[in-house]
Design a protein around this motif. Sequence first.
Motif, PDB file in Angstrom:
ATOM      1  N   LEU A 113       0.830  -1.208   0.000  1.00 43.15           N
ATOM      2  CA  LEU A 113       0.000   0.000   0.000  1.00 43.15           C
ATOM      3  C   LEU A 113       0.862   1.256   0.000  1.00 43.15           C
ATOM      4  CD1 LEU A 113      -2.777  -1.039   2.563  1.00 43.15           C
ATOM      5  CD2 LEU A 113      -3.046  -0.767   0.093  1.00 43.15           C
ATOM      6  N   PHE A 114       1.951   1.204   0.772  1.00 42.88           N
ATOM      7  CA  PHE A 114       2.847   2.365   0.852  1.00 42.88           C
ATOM      8  C   PHE A 114       3.469   2.653  -0.506  1.00 42.88           C
ATOM      9  CE2 PHE A 114       6.158   5.169   1.888  1.00 42.88           C
ATOM     10  CZ  PHE A 114       5.959   5.658   3.163  1.00 42.88           C
ATOM     11  N   GLU A 115       3.877   1.613  -1.198  1.00 45.39           N
ATOM     12  CA  GLU A 115       4.458   1.789  -2.527  1.00 45.39           C
ATOM     13  C   GLU A 115       3.453   2.438  -3.470  1.00 45.39           C
ATOM     14  OE1 GLU A 115       6.096  -1.686  -4.232  1.00 45.39           O
ATOM     15  OE2 GLU A 115       7.626  -1.962  -2.690  1.00 45.39           O
ATOM     16  N   SER A 116       2.203   1.969  -3.420  1.00 50.32           N
ATOM     17  CA  SER A 116       1.176   2.506  -4.308  1.00 50.32           C
ATOM     18  C   SER A 116       0.922   3.983  -4.028  1.00 50.32           C
ATOM     19  CB  SER A 116      -0.120   1.709  -4.134  1.00 50.32           C
ATOM     20  OG  SER A 116      -1.156   2.257  -4.918  1.00 50.32           O
ATOM     21  N   VAL A 117       0.765   4.325  -2.751  1.00 47.49           N
ATOM     22  CA  VAL A 117       0.501   5.716  -2.373  1.00 47.49           C
ATOM     23  C   VAL A 117       1.705   6.601  -2.660  1.00 47.49           C
ATOM     24  CG1 VAL A 117       0.023   7.269  -0.429  1.00 47.49           C
ATOM     25  CG2 VAL A 117      -1.217   5.109  -0.631  1.00 47.49           C
TER      26      VAL A 117
ATOM     27  N   ASN B  79      -6.440  15.106  -2.483  1.00 43.59           N
ATOM     28  CA  ASN B  79      -7.238  13.881  -2.618  1.00 43.59           C
ATOM     29  C   ASN B  79      -6.505  12.672  -2.050  1.00 43.59           C
ATOM     30  OD1 ASN B  79      -9.326  15.248  -3.874  1.00 43.59           O
ATOM     31  ND2 ASN B  79      -8.600  14.818  -5.947  1.00 43.59           N
ATOM     32  N   ILE B  80      -5.199  12.598  -2.316  1.00 44.94           N
ATOM     33  CA  ILE B  80      -4.405  11.470  -1.810  1.00 44.94           C
ATOM     34  C   ILE B  80      -4.315  11.510  -0.291  1.00 44.94           C
ATOM     35  CG2 ILE B  80      -2.102  10.423  -1.762  1.00 44.94           C
ATOM     36  CD1 ILE B  80      -1.728  11.495  -4.642  1.00 44.94           C
ATOM     37  N   ILE B  81      -4.045  12.694   0.252  1.00 43.36           N
ATOM     38  CA  ILE B  81      -3.863  12.837   1.698  1.00 43.36           C
ATOM     39  C   ILE B  81      -5.121  12.458   2.465  1.00 43.36           C
ATOM     40  CG2 ILE B  81      -3.476  14.511   3.563  1.00 43.36           C
ATOM     41  CD1 ILE B  81      -1.655  16.037   1.606  1.00 43.36           C
ATOM     42  N   HIS B  82      -6.284  12.804   1.923  1.00 45.49           N
ATOM     43  CA  HIS B  82      -7.531  12.593   2.650  1.00 45.49           C
ATOM     44  C   HIS B  82      -8.145  11.214   2.437  1.00 45.49           C
ATOM     45  CE1 HIS B  82      -7.264  17.007   3.020  1.00 45.49           C
ATOM     46  NE2 HIS B  82      -7.945  16.809   4.127  1.00 45.49           N
ATOM     47  N   LYS B  83      -7.460  10.339   1.749  1.00 48.27           N
ATOM     48  CA  LYS B  83      -7.910   8.955   1.675  1.00 48.27           C
ATOM     49  C   LYS B  83      -7.648   8.274   3.021  1.00 48.27           C
ATOM     50  CE  LYS B  83      -7.169   8.224  -3.300  1.00 48.27           C
ATOM     51  NZ  LYS B  83      -6.387   7.479  -4.310  1.00 48.27           N
ATOM     52  N   PRO B  84      -8.603   7.489   3.541  1.00 50.60           N
ATOM     53  CA  PRO B  84      -8.408   6.825   4.839  1.00 50.60           C
ATOM     54  C   PRO B  84      -7.138   5.986   4.902  1.00 50.60           C
ATOM     55  CG  PRO B  84     -10.689   6.621   4.133  1.00 50.60           C
ATOM     56  CD  PRO B  84      -9.937   7.227   2.976  1.00 50.60           C
ATOM     57  N   VAL B  85      -6.804   5.300   3.801  1.00 54.02           N
ATOM     58  CA  VAL B  85      -5.629   4.422   3.809  1.00 54.02           C
ATOM     59  C   VAL B  85      -4.345   5.219   3.981  1.00 54.02           C
ATOM     60  CG1 VAL B  85      -5.298   4.467   1.298  1.00 54.02           C
ATOM     61  CG2 VAL B  85      -4.524   2.487   2.620  1.00 54.02           C
ATOM     62  N   THR B  86      -4.325   6.464   3.523  1.00 52.70           N
ATOM     63  CA  THR B  86      -3.120   7.290   3.632  1.00 52.70           C
ATOM     64  C   THR B  86      -2.751   7.524   5.085  1.00 52.70           C
ATOM     65  OG1 THR B  86      -3.649   8.396   1.542  1.00 52.70           O
ATOM     66  CG2 THR B  86      -2.070   9.491   2.983  1.00 52.70           C
TER      67      THR B  86
END
Length: 223
Positions: free
Chosen positions: A70-74, A138-145
């Motif tokens: 997940l970290f790689e993707s983000v 948008n990326i920052i506010h994703k729960p997974v982030t």
Amino acid sequence: MKKLFTKLLPFLVAFCSGICLYVLTDKYITNSGLNNLLINVASGLVSIPLVFIFYDVINQITSRKLHNTLFESVSVDINNQLTLLINIICELLQMEPPKNISELDDFLELENNEIYQKLNLIKADSDSLRDIKKELTNIIHKPVTFEILSEKQIAALLNIVKEITFLIKNLNSTPDKKGKHKKIISLNLEYIIENMMVWIENGKKEALRNHGRFSLSEINKES
């Protein structure tokens, strides 16, 4: 690792207690009935914690692999946006975008006086900055982030978004004759670069194999 050890500590204590009880019973308890009872208790103290220890260790390994994926993707998405941001900053500073890690390091070491001297406000690209700000937000506010990034990484990205907001506003304001306007924009750029450094340093500390740094050459070819 410390968190895992703390979680496993009660099971480890029970496991060690079972081993000690078995050794003491085998050595000192001669009564067959009591001996069998204590041996069964010792077996339970050894076998049950052992099951939980194996379960938690395997779960930790699996979770870490998922976390890294997940970290790689983000981080790829974030690095793409930051690379675009670097290109815009380089346009403002009338310099070539970095194409390798050495050039990136040189870029990240730019000081305020260098930024001020190189800054050319004629090449401002507010629309692209707005797009980058929107994508990063948008990326920052994703729960997974929030689950996979550290506090320092999230803080760095939030600071970059904030400074982009100020930068857009300042680029669209009317310049003054005393150079104060240019000085303020150079400070915006300096803070953005400083927070990029924080993002990269903390990415490396997470030991990412493929995405702990910018793949500048590849991204520049694609864009």
